[in-house]
Design a protein around this motif. Structure first.
Motif, short mmCIF file in Angstrom:
data_model
loop_
_atom_site.label_atom_id
_atom_site.label_comp_id
_atom_site.label_asym_id
_atom_site.label_seq_id
_atom_site.Cartn_x
_atom_site.Cartn_y
_atom_site.Cartn_z
N SER A 369 -2.61 -6.08 6.55
CA SER A 369 -1.34 -5.81 5.87
C SER A 369 -0.76 -4.45 6.23
CB SER A 369 -1.53 -5.91 4.35
OG SER A 369 -2.49 -4.97 3.91
N ARG A 592 9.74 -9.09 -0.54
CA ARG A 592 9.05 -9.39 -1.80
C ARG A 592 9.66 -10.63 -2.46
NH1 ARG A 592 5.47 -6.14 -3.80
NH2 ARG A 592 5.68 -7.16 -5.83
N ASP A 594 9.69 -11.67 -6.39
CA ASP A 594 9.35 -11.31 -7.77
C ASP A 594 10.07 -12.28 -8.70
OD1 ASP A 594 7.80 -9.17 -6.94
OD2 ASP A 594 9.50 -7.80 -6.93
N SER A 631 -5.38 -11.49 -3.20
CA SER A 631 -5.04 -11.77 -4.59
C SER A 631 -6.28 -11.72 -5.46
CB SER A 631 -4.40 -13.16 -4.71
OG SER A 631 -4.13 -13.46 -6.06
N ASN A 632 -6.09 -11.23 -6.67
CA ASN A 632 -7.13 -11.27 -7.69
C ASN A 632 -6.81 -12.31 -8.77
OD1 ASN A 632 -8.79 -9.21 -6.63
ND2 ASN A 632 -7.39 -7.66 -7.44
N THR A 645 0.36 -10.63 -0.20
CA THR A 645 -0.35 -9.83 -1.19
C THR A 645 0.22 -10.15 -2.57
OG1 THR A 645 -0.66 -8.05 0.43
CG2 THR A 645 -1.01 -7.51 -1.89
N ASP A 647 0.53 -9.46 -6.27
CA ASP A 647 0.31 -8.36 -7.20
C ASP A 647 -0.02 -8.85 -8.61
OD1 ASP A 647 0.89 -6.46 -5.18
OD2 ASP A 647 3.03 -6.78 -5.49
N ARG A 648 0.82 -9.77 -9.11
CA ARG A 648 0.58 -10.32 -10.45
C ARG A 648 0.99 -11.79 -10.44
NH1 ARG A 648 3.32 -6.60 -14.97
NH2 ARG A 648 5.14 -6.74 -13.58
N GLU A 687 4.54 -12.25 -8.58
CA GLU A 687 5.04 -11.12 -7.79
C GLU A 687 4.19 -11.02 -6.52
OE1 GLU A 687 4.90 -7.64 -10.17
OE2 GLU A 687 6.31 -8.40 -11.68
N SER A 688 4.84 -11.03 -5.37
CA SER A 688 4.10 -10.96 -4.11
C SER A 688 4.90 -10.21 -3.06
CB SER A 688 3.77 -12.37 -3.60
OG SER A 688 4.95 -13.02 -3.17
N ASN A 689 4.16 -9.61 -2.12
CA ASN A 689 4.77 -9.02 -0.94
C ASN A 689 4.39 -9.89 0.25
OD1 ASN A 689 6.32 -6.94 0.37
ND2 ASN A 689 4.42 -6.25 1.30
#
Length: 705
Positions: A369, A592, A594, A631-632, A645, A647-648, A687-689
């Motif tokens: 990334s 992004r 979002d 991602s988590n 990526t 984020d949330r 939300e992602s990039n």
């Protein structure tokens, strides 16, 4: 639908306005399960299809008794042509590894691939038939061959897909000279000299024996290697002038961003540095040479050369007039037999030898990334940390933990080799910085005193007094051959910069297939891919390097830019193919996505969004080697060439990512849908990039040789 109608009737009965429900949409994506009433279906037992014909009776009106419900089975058709075949070779080995693309199997039985070896101006032979897509084949030595594959079934075979021609395990003529790298030189044990019968019959070599075995020996200044003999009248300890105790142990970390600086940091004395690996093939050589060959992306992202060197003693040879050249070698000089002298004595001789141990690594930081400039900056930070942590001569557990935390999310290509401390090792590959620190610590703390020659300096041979003049240049055109070899080395490093993404052994066979297909074809004696151009060019470079490095091949040594330089295997002047390989400039399309939706009175209530971002130009193609979802939480399906990526994310109905080329430019696309819960419950968010890395193809950029 029945369930929905019941809800509407109930709401109407209690006076709830039906219009208020009209905009409520029940999620219907693949992550939410809905069921219809069960229907009855006829089933056909396995292997009984022929009894039903090749179509269902549903094609006929059940009351039409004249309807024929059978359809003739499809006609057998041959398979499609496999789109590509890749060839990998190993230096000094007759084995070639072949990989080929999958082909559509057509209609028929006995599907198989057939692979052939076509010798240049020679026989064509089948070397494989089967359903696999890769083989290792013993091709022999000193051959020029190309490889072909076709797909077959009972209906016939496809057209052939073929590679270019390759030189297979070629033996080069060094004019009778025998040399090897200093660090690989292991003097033989010798029989007991005058010891009592109670002692061993073999004398164990000491550090001094090791140094004396190479001190004064000839040195090949082009290959950077040591001759196995000396041309002096003096022998053994009579060659030795002084011994200096050094006893110096030192860590060193250097960041380099060119192959010339990499060769310097690895202390390679070979003109041009060496030969870089492509398609599994490299020129081979010592540990340091192999390390140079296998280290990739030096120019793009830079690398760190990490070392621990334990220097013990420095052995100095006597002056040349004291060593006294043996008469037979002096006679070669005075009679003008320059090449014969070089074959026996080399260009210079070993003046000093340093004994000890050393371990070397190249470290390349990787992040799917990050841009290459960001990776260079992170590499600089890593070097500073390693310098700081090694200052006390050791790496503590807290320092290892700090680096592990700082570089979480990064990966590393770490390749190493050691000299001394044990037998010379093959290349060592590590996966993390903490693992590297442990290996360096263990080597530094080792009590193994297996000391070898780890460094040397060289001195010019004196000219015999009868000839007059200054230092004798062993062959008149030595600087010419040296400079030509350096030019080949520069071409090698610049081709690597243009071709690393097309190296199946580095980025994967299927990835290369996608990138090569996106780059399209160039015309050179027919349409050829960038992958094909890179493979043929690399094969030519290896031959050009060997022609200049081996004395017996000097009649073929020519600058790659010279009109007399011809690619003898694949035809054309030497620079024709390299000039057709596009320069690849880094590119990035990034955007992004979002999206949020709060809770609602009656849920679920959905919200969706779509984004798109394209490369700026039509001649920019995706880097399909970058393919990852970070991602988590919610993990969308990965897409080759796309780095996402997250984020949330919570309460996500779907995420659909893609790369397309519908408008003439490659574009990334991402769409998502989230939902809020009814009763004013919790909302949804995504939300992602989204990043699409790539290569802008630039033609007509010359090489700087």
């Amino acid at each position: 639908m029945i369930k929905k109608n019941k809800i509407l009737l109930l709401l109407g009965c209690i006076g709830f306005p039906l219009a208020a429900y009209a905009d409520i949409i029940i999620p219907s994506d693949s992550t939410t399960q809905f069921y219809e009433d069960n229907a009855q279906f006829n089933t056909v037992a396995p292997s009984s299809e022929s009894g039903w014909g090749w179509s269902s009776a549903a094609f006929c009106d059940p009351y039409d008794t004249g309807c024929d419900t059978t359809v003739a089975p499809p006609v057998d058709t041959p398979p499609a042509k496999p789109q590509r075949i890749a060839v990998s070779r190993t230096a000094g080995s007759p084995t070639v590894k072949l990989n080929w693309a999958a082909a559509s199997q057509g209609v028929g039985s006995n599907f198989r691939y057939e692979v052939y070896q076509q010798l240049k101006n020679g026989a064509n032979s089948k070397i494989y038939s089967g359903t696999g897509r890769s083989i290792n084949y013993n091709a022999g030595s000193d051959k020029t061959a190309k490889y072909q594959v076709k797909a077959c079934n009972s209906a016939g075979c496809s057209a052939l897909s073929e590679s270019g021609y390759f030189a297979i395990n070629t033996t080069y003529n060094n004019g009778g000279a025998t040399t090897m790298p200093l660090e690989s030189y292991q003097p033989p044990q010798v029989a007991n000299l005058g010891k009592s019968s109670a002692t061993s019959d073999v004398y164990t070599l000491t550090e001094t024996d090791t140094a004396l075995s190479v001190l004064g020996n000839g040195f090949d200044a082009i290959k950077g290697e040591v001759f196995g003999n000396t041309c002096w009248s003096s022998a053994g300890a009579d060659k030795l002038d002084t011994v200096q105790n050094i006893n110096e142990q030192k860590y060193s970390f250097r960041q380099v961003d060119s192959y010339e600086s990499l060769a310097t940091s690895l202390e390679l004395k070979r003109s041009g540095g060496g030969s870089l690996s492509f398609g599994g093939f490299s020129i081979g050589g010592s540990g340091s040479s192999s390390l140079y060959s296998e280290t990739s992306k030096v120019t793009e992202s830079s690398v760190i050369v990490a070392s621990f060197v334990d220097k013990r003693k420095k052995f100095q040879a006597k002056q040349a007039y004291e060593l006294s050249m043996a008469p037979q070698y002096t006679n070669l000089l005075t009679s003008g037999q320059k090449l014969e002298f070089r074959k026996a004595c080399g260009d210079t001789f070993i003046d000093t030898v340093t004994t000890g141990r050393k371990i070397l690594f190249t470290i390349r930081v990787e992040s799917v990334s990050s841009s290459y400039s960001e990776i260079k900056n992170k590499t600089l930070e890593l070097k500073a940390s390693l310098d700081q942590y090694s200052a006390d001569g050791n790496f503590s557990s807290s320092e290892k933990s700090a680096l592990e935390q700082e570089y979480r999310g990064y990966t590393f290509e770490i390749i190493g080799t050691q000299t001394g401390g044990s037998s010379p090792s093959n290349l060592l590959r590590l996966n993390s910085i903490t693992e590297l620190m442990t290996v360096l610590n263990n080597f530094a703390d080792s009590t193994n005193d297996d000391l070898v020659a780890i460094a040397s300096t060289e001195r010019d041979y004196p000219i015999p007094s009868s000839m007059g003049g200054s230092h004798f240049s062993v062959f008149t055109n030595y600087p010419v051959y040296r400079d030509i070899l350096t030019a080949w080395g520069r071409l090698d490093s610049q081709v690597e910069q243009r071709c690393w993404m097309l190296n199946s052994d580095k980025v994967g066979f299927d990835v290369v297939g996608r990138i090569a297909a996106a780059m399209g074809m160039k015309f050179f004696e027919g349409n050829v891919s960038q992958e094909h151009l890179c493979s043929a060019t690399k094969d030519m470079i290896d031959r050009g390097i060997n022609y200049c490095a081996n004395q017996g091949e000097w009649n073929k040594c020519a600058l790659p830019t010279a009109s007399a330089c011809i690619d003898s295997i694949n035809q054309g002047q030497c620079m024709q193919r390299p000039q057709l390989i596009s320069f690849k400039q880094f590119a990035l399309a990034e955007r992004r996505l979002d999206l949020a939706r709060g809770g609602c009175a009656i849920g679920p209530c959905k919200k969706s969004a779509t984004i798109q971002q394209c490369f700026a130009t039509a001649d920019t193609v995706p880097d399909y080697s970058r393919n990852k979802v970070i991602s988590n939480s919610y993990v969308p399906t990965s897409v080759p060439g796309l780095v996402v990526t997250v984020d949330r994310a919570w309460q996500v109905n779907y995420v659909r990512n893609s790369i397309s080329n519908g408008s003439g430019k490659y574009c990334l696309g991402s769409s998502a849908e989230v939902y809020g819960k009814g009763g004013w419950g919790s909302g949804g968010r995504y939300e992602s990039n989204n990043q699409m890395f790539g290569f802008k193809l630039i033609d007509n950029i010359n090489y700087a040789l």
